[in-house]
Design an enzyme around this catalytic site. Structure first.
Site, PDB file in Angstrom:
ATOM      1  N   GLY A  45       0.775  -1.243   0.000  1.00 47.99           N
ATOM      2  CA  GLY A  45       0.000   0.000   0.000  1.00 47.99           C
ATOM      3  C   GLY A  45       0.798   1.280   0.000  1.00 47.99           C
ATOM      4  O   GLY A  45       0.223   2.368  -0.067  1.00 47.99           O
ATOM      5  N   GLU A  69       4.421  -6.380   1.821  1.00 47.82           N
ATOM      6  CA  GLU A  69       4.126  -6.878   0.467  1.00 47.82           C
ATOM      7  C   GLU A  69       3.675  -5.767  -0.475  1.00 47.82           C
ATOM      8  O   GLU A  69       2.578  -5.812  -1.013  1.00 47.82           O
ATOM      9  CB  GLU A  69       3.051  -7.971   0.548  1.00 47.82           C
ATOM     10  CG  GLU A  69       1.872  -7.585   1.432  1.00 47.82           C
ATOM     11  CD  GLU A  69       0.747  -8.607   1.436  1.00 47.82           C
ATOM     12  OE1 GLU A  69       0.928  -9.641   2.095  1.00 47.82           O
ATOM     13  OE2 GLU A  69      -0.278  -8.367   0.793  1.00 47.82           O
ATOM     14  N   PRO A  70       4.511  -4.768  -0.698  1.00 46.56           N
ATOM     15  CA  PRO A  70       4.121  -3.704  -1.620  1.00 46.56           C
ATOM     16  C   PRO A  70       4.161  -4.156  -3.078  1.00 46.56           C
ATOM     17  O   PRO A  70       4.893  -5.089  -3.433  1.00 46.56           O
ATOM     18  CB  PRO A  70       5.184  -2.621  -1.399  1.00 46.56           C
ATOM     19  CG  PRO A  70       5.959  -3.025  -0.190  1.00 46.56           C
ATOM     20  CD  PRO A  70       5.830  -4.509  -0.106  1.00 46.56           C
ATOM     21  N   GLY A  71       3.392  -3.484  -3.896  1.00 47.00           N
ATOM     22  CA  GLY A  71       3.442  -3.701  -5.340  1.00 47.00           C
ATOM     23  C   GLY A  71       3.837  -2.405  -6.030  1.00 47.00           C
ATOM     24  O   GLY A  71       4.937  -2.232  -6.543  1.00 47.00           O
ATOM     25  N   ARG A 110      -6.440   3.501 -15.019  1.00 50.31           N
ATOM     26  CA  ARG A 110      -6.476   4.203 -13.732  1.00 50.31           C
ATOM     27  C   ARG A 110      -7.184   5.567 -13.780  1.00 50.31           C
ATOM     28  O   ARG A 110      -7.988   5.860 -12.896  1.00 50.31           O
ATOM     29  CB  ARG A 110      -5.063   4.364 -13.151  1.00 50.31           C
ATOM     30  CG  ARG A 110      -4.334   3.023 -12.936  1.00 50.31           C
ATOM     31  CD  ARG A 110      -3.111   3.127 -12.064  1.00 50.31           C
ATOM     32  NE  ARG A 110      -3.452   3.426 -10.701  1.00 50.31           N
ATOM     33  CZ  ARG A 110      -3.349   4.598 -10.129  1.00 50.31           C
ATOM     34  NH1 ARG A 110      -2.823   5.610 -10.800  1.00 50.31           N
ATOM     35  NH2 ARG A 110      -3.730   4.797  -8.900  1.00 50.31           N
ATOM     36  N   TYR A 151     -10.376   5.353 -11.398  1.00 46.71           N
ATOM     37  CA  TYR A 151     -10.200   5.939 -10.058  1.00 46.71           C
ATOM     38  C   TYR A 151     -10.071   7.465 -10.096  1.00 46.71           C
ATOM     39  O   TYR A 151      -9.705   8.064  -9.098  1.00 46.71           O
ATOM     40  CB  TYR A 151      -8.929   5.398  -9.392  1.00 46.71           C
ATOM     41  CG  TYR A 151      -8.750   3.909  -9.450  1.00 46.71           C
ATOM     42  CD1 TYR A 151      -9.596   3.063  -8.740  1.00 46.71           C
ATOM     43  CD2 TYR A 151      -7.734   3.336 -10.209  1.00 46.71           C
ATOM     44  CE1 TYR A 151      -9.424   1.687  -8.785  1.00 46.71           C
ATOM     45  CE2 TYR A 151      -7.559   1.968 -10.260  1.00 46.71           C
ATOM     46  CZ  TYR A 151      -8.409   1.151  -9.544  1.00 46.71           C
ATOM     47  OH  TYR A 151      -8.233  -0.217  -9.590  1.00 46.71           O
ATOM     48  N   CYS A 201     -14.184   4.221 -27.574  1.00 46.23           N
ATOM     49  CA  CYS A 201     -15.427   4.929 -27.872  1.00 46.23           C
ATOM     50  C   CYS A 201     -16.307   5.062 -26.639  1.00 46.23           C
ATOM     51  O   CYS A 201     -17.366   4.431 -26.540  1.00 46.23           O
ATOM     52  CB  CYS A 201     -16.169   4.226 -29.004  1.00 46.23           C
ATOM     53  SG  CYS A 201     -15.425   4.656 -30.567  1.00 46.23           S
ATOM     54  N   GLU A 202     -15.834   5.820 -25.667  1.00 43.96           N
ATOM     55  CA  GLU A 202     -16.621   6.126 -24.471  1.00 43.96           C
ATOM     56  C   GLU A 202     -16.235   7.518 -23.999  1.00 43.96           C
ATOM     57  O   GLU A 202     -15.046   7.880 -24.005  1.00 43.96           O
ATOM     58  CB  GLU A 202     -16.326   5.118 -23.352  1.00 43.96           C
ATOM     59  CG  GLU A 202     -16.823   3.727 -23.660  1.00 43.96           C
ATOM     60  CD  GLU A 202     -17.114   2.907 -22.412  1.00 43.96           C
ATOM     61  OE1 GLU A 202     -17.385   3.482 -21.347  1.00 43.96           O
ATOM     62  OE2 GLU A 202     -17.072   1.671 -22.539  1.00 43.96           O
ATOM     63  N   TYR A 211      -0.258  -1.368 -12.102  1.00 51.16           N
ATOM     64  CA  TYR A 211      -1.671  -1.402 -12.478  1.00 51.16           C
ATOM     65  C   TYR A 211      -1.909  -0.707 -13.828  1.00 51.16           C
ATOM     66  O   TYR A 211      -2.933  -0.072 -14.043  1.00 51.16           O
ATOM     67  CB  TYR A 211      -2.541  -0.792 -11.361  1.00 51.16           C
ATOM     68  CG  TYR A 211      -2.243  -1.417 -10.017  1.00 51.16           C
ATOM     69  CD1 TYR A 211      -2.586  -2.732  -9.763  1.00 51.16           C
ATOM     70  CD2 TYR A 211      -1.545  -0.710  -9.023  1.00 51.16           C
ATOM     71  CE1 TYR A 211      -2.264  -3.335  -8.544  1.00 51.16           C
ATOM     72  CE2 TYR A 211      -1.226  -1.306  -7.807  1.00 51.16           C
ATOM     73  CZ  TYR A 211      -1.589  -2.622  -7.578  1.00 51.16           C
ATOM     74  OH  TYR A 211      -1.275  -3.215  -6.389  1.00 51.16           O
TER      75      TYR A 211
END
Ligand code: LLP
Length: 458
Positions: free
Chosen positions: A272, A313-315, A352, A356, A381-382, A410
């Site tokens: 995190g 355990e970071p990513g 992302r 978010y 197309c959005e 991500y």
């Protein structure tokens, strides 16, 4: 050699001047883009080299950055926590070349699915070096984890029963830790805030729910209790949530020891750790976090009467800042309200911003003049496919390159073929070399698995 040293010194002292006078390596060009010198000719030439060789949209990773982040985390924690084990949450970036780098740095693998277990094995991990966390594991995932000796972070009593039954069937002991919901708000984006009481994750500390799980598990000969796990959220920028979580988790450690005589091999405080996504943004450093946790840890360990190994355990922290999404401008359009720079990547490439409302810095390559207020719009197309909103950037034209920063976590791992666009390529940059670590998807891959009679079972 001497020239390289001089130019490196110049790069660090004055990236702008450096970028004007020198021919930067690919790695240096990535750093210069970060320092907002993407407009300089030498830097632009490096990005054009990459675009010409590999096409766009293209994920580019800076190998040196990844190693540097591991070193920074270790330097902050290792002197303060003598029993320490670091894992990489591979969901952040599952490219085998990226995982290999982190494995070579001595990190374990934290996974969330059978596919991630298989990826970790392919990279050379063995079962005992893998930890599996998910609130919803299917029977095949439980079976495979027990076969391999993977640590299972069990998320519910229902799951505990299933793990017990499968271990009995395999005549093995399952290595178990419980995922705990500590009921802590780390103040991050709602969708990635996992430690709060209303989230779907973990067994609540509240009402003795987690404690009871350990009591039940202790009576099961098929279960080997190894630790306790929590993960309160992602892109966390302040230490308070971690400190409160550590205090609560260490309280559980003490209770388990005092009341059930259970001694845990590890206490996992999750991942995190946030990274800066904006120019000038300052946030919690690994050093700040380690410093803030140290007294709480010491106190908790003293109270419990023994010291479990601290697991992290970071990513994102390892890989986020290493990634650059290079994209090309298709068209520029002025509407009565806005100017859109339409690029050849979209939320199928980097989700992302759409998912978010996440902010990513954008640099226009090779342009410095005539700043304009623009939206960087994707090719999906959005209406929601906007990669960056209301940015003042040098005027871009069709054919220009635009790079989106901090796309290493991500990014590709959440990319899709939506709108029938093949997946982008990924390259790893080391010094002045780039190597393809995933070739670009093809049109024929869009139809894979659709013809003939195909198996539909796992
Ligand atoms: N451990 C567990 C159990 C997790 O669920 C996660 C991430 C991590 C570790 C690693 O978290 P990190 O250190 O990367 O923050 N897609 C979102 C982030 C989702 C995070 C999911 N869990 C984003 O793009 O911001």
């Amino acid at each position: 050699m001497r020239f390289r040293q001089l130019s490196l010194a110049l790069l660090l002292l004055s990236p702008g001047l450096y970028a004007q006078v020198a021919r930067p390596t690919l790695h240096e060009a990535l750093l210069a883009a970060r320092a907002d010198h993407a407009g300089e000719p030498g830097v632009a030439a490096a990005f054009r080299r990459l675009a010409d060789a590999y096409g766009t949209p293209l994920y580019i990773y800076d190998q040196a950055h990844i190693g540097g982040q591991v070193d920074a985390l270790r330097a902050a924690f290792a002197p303060r926590f003598h029993k320490l084990r670091i894992f990489y949450a591979i969901k952040a970036n599952t490219n085998p070349a990226v995982i290999s780098l982190l494995k070579a740095k001595g990190l374990g693998a934290e996974v969330v699915s059978r596919g991630e277990i298989e990826t970790a094995l392919r990279v050379g991990y063995t079962g005992p070096e893998i930890m599996f966390t998910s609130s919803s594991k299917n029977p095949g995932e439980i079976r495979r984890s027990i076969e391999l000796g993977v640590v299972l972070n069990v998320d519910s009593m229902d799951e505990l029963g299933q793990v017990q039954a499968e271990a009995r069937r395999q005549k093995k002991q399952a290595r178990v830790s419980f995922r705990i919901n500590p009921g802590v708000d780390p103040h991050t984006i709602h969708q990635i805030n996992t430690g709060v009481s209303e989230s779907k994750f973990g067994l609540h500390l509240q009402d003795g729910i987690a404690f009871n799980a350990y009591e039940k598990a202790k009576a099961m000969p098929e279960i080997r209790i190894e630790g306790a796990h929590c993960h309160i959220g992602s892109q966390i920028t302040e230490t308070d949530g971690y400190v409160l979580t550590a205090r609560k988790m260490l309280g559980l450690v003490k209770d388990l020891k005092d009341k059930l005589d259970i001694q845990l091999a590890f206490l996992d405080l999750g991942g995190g750790l946030g990274i800066p996504y904006e120019d000038g943004q300052t946030l919690m450093s690994p050093e700040d976090l380690a410093k803030a946790l140290e007294p709480v840890w010491k106190e908790g360990v003293a109270a419990a009467g023994y010291e479990p190994t601290l697991w992290l355990e970071p990513g994102r922290f390892f890989v986020g800042g290493s990634g650059y999404l290079l994209t090309r401008v298709n068209t520029v359009k002025q509407t009565p309200l806005k100017t859109f720079v339409n690029v050849d990547a979209g939320f199928n490439t980097l989700i992302r911003p759409a998912m978010y409302k996440a902010y990513h810095r954008v640099r226009v390559i090779g342009r410095t003049q005539d700043p304009q207020l623009v939206d960087i719009a994707g090719d999906v197309c959005e209406t929601g496919d906007i990669l960056a909103e209301a940015r003042t950037l040098p005027r871009a034209q069709a054919g220009d390159l635009v790079v989106i920063l901090d796309a290493g976590a991500y990014g590709f791992s959440m990319a899709s073929e939506y709108n029938a666009r093949p997946l982008p390529a990924e390259v790893m940059v080391e010094g002045d070399k780039a190597r393809v670590i995933r070739r670009r998807g093809t049109y024929s891959e869009l139809f894979r698995n659709t013809g003939g009679s195909v198996p539909t079972k796992r």
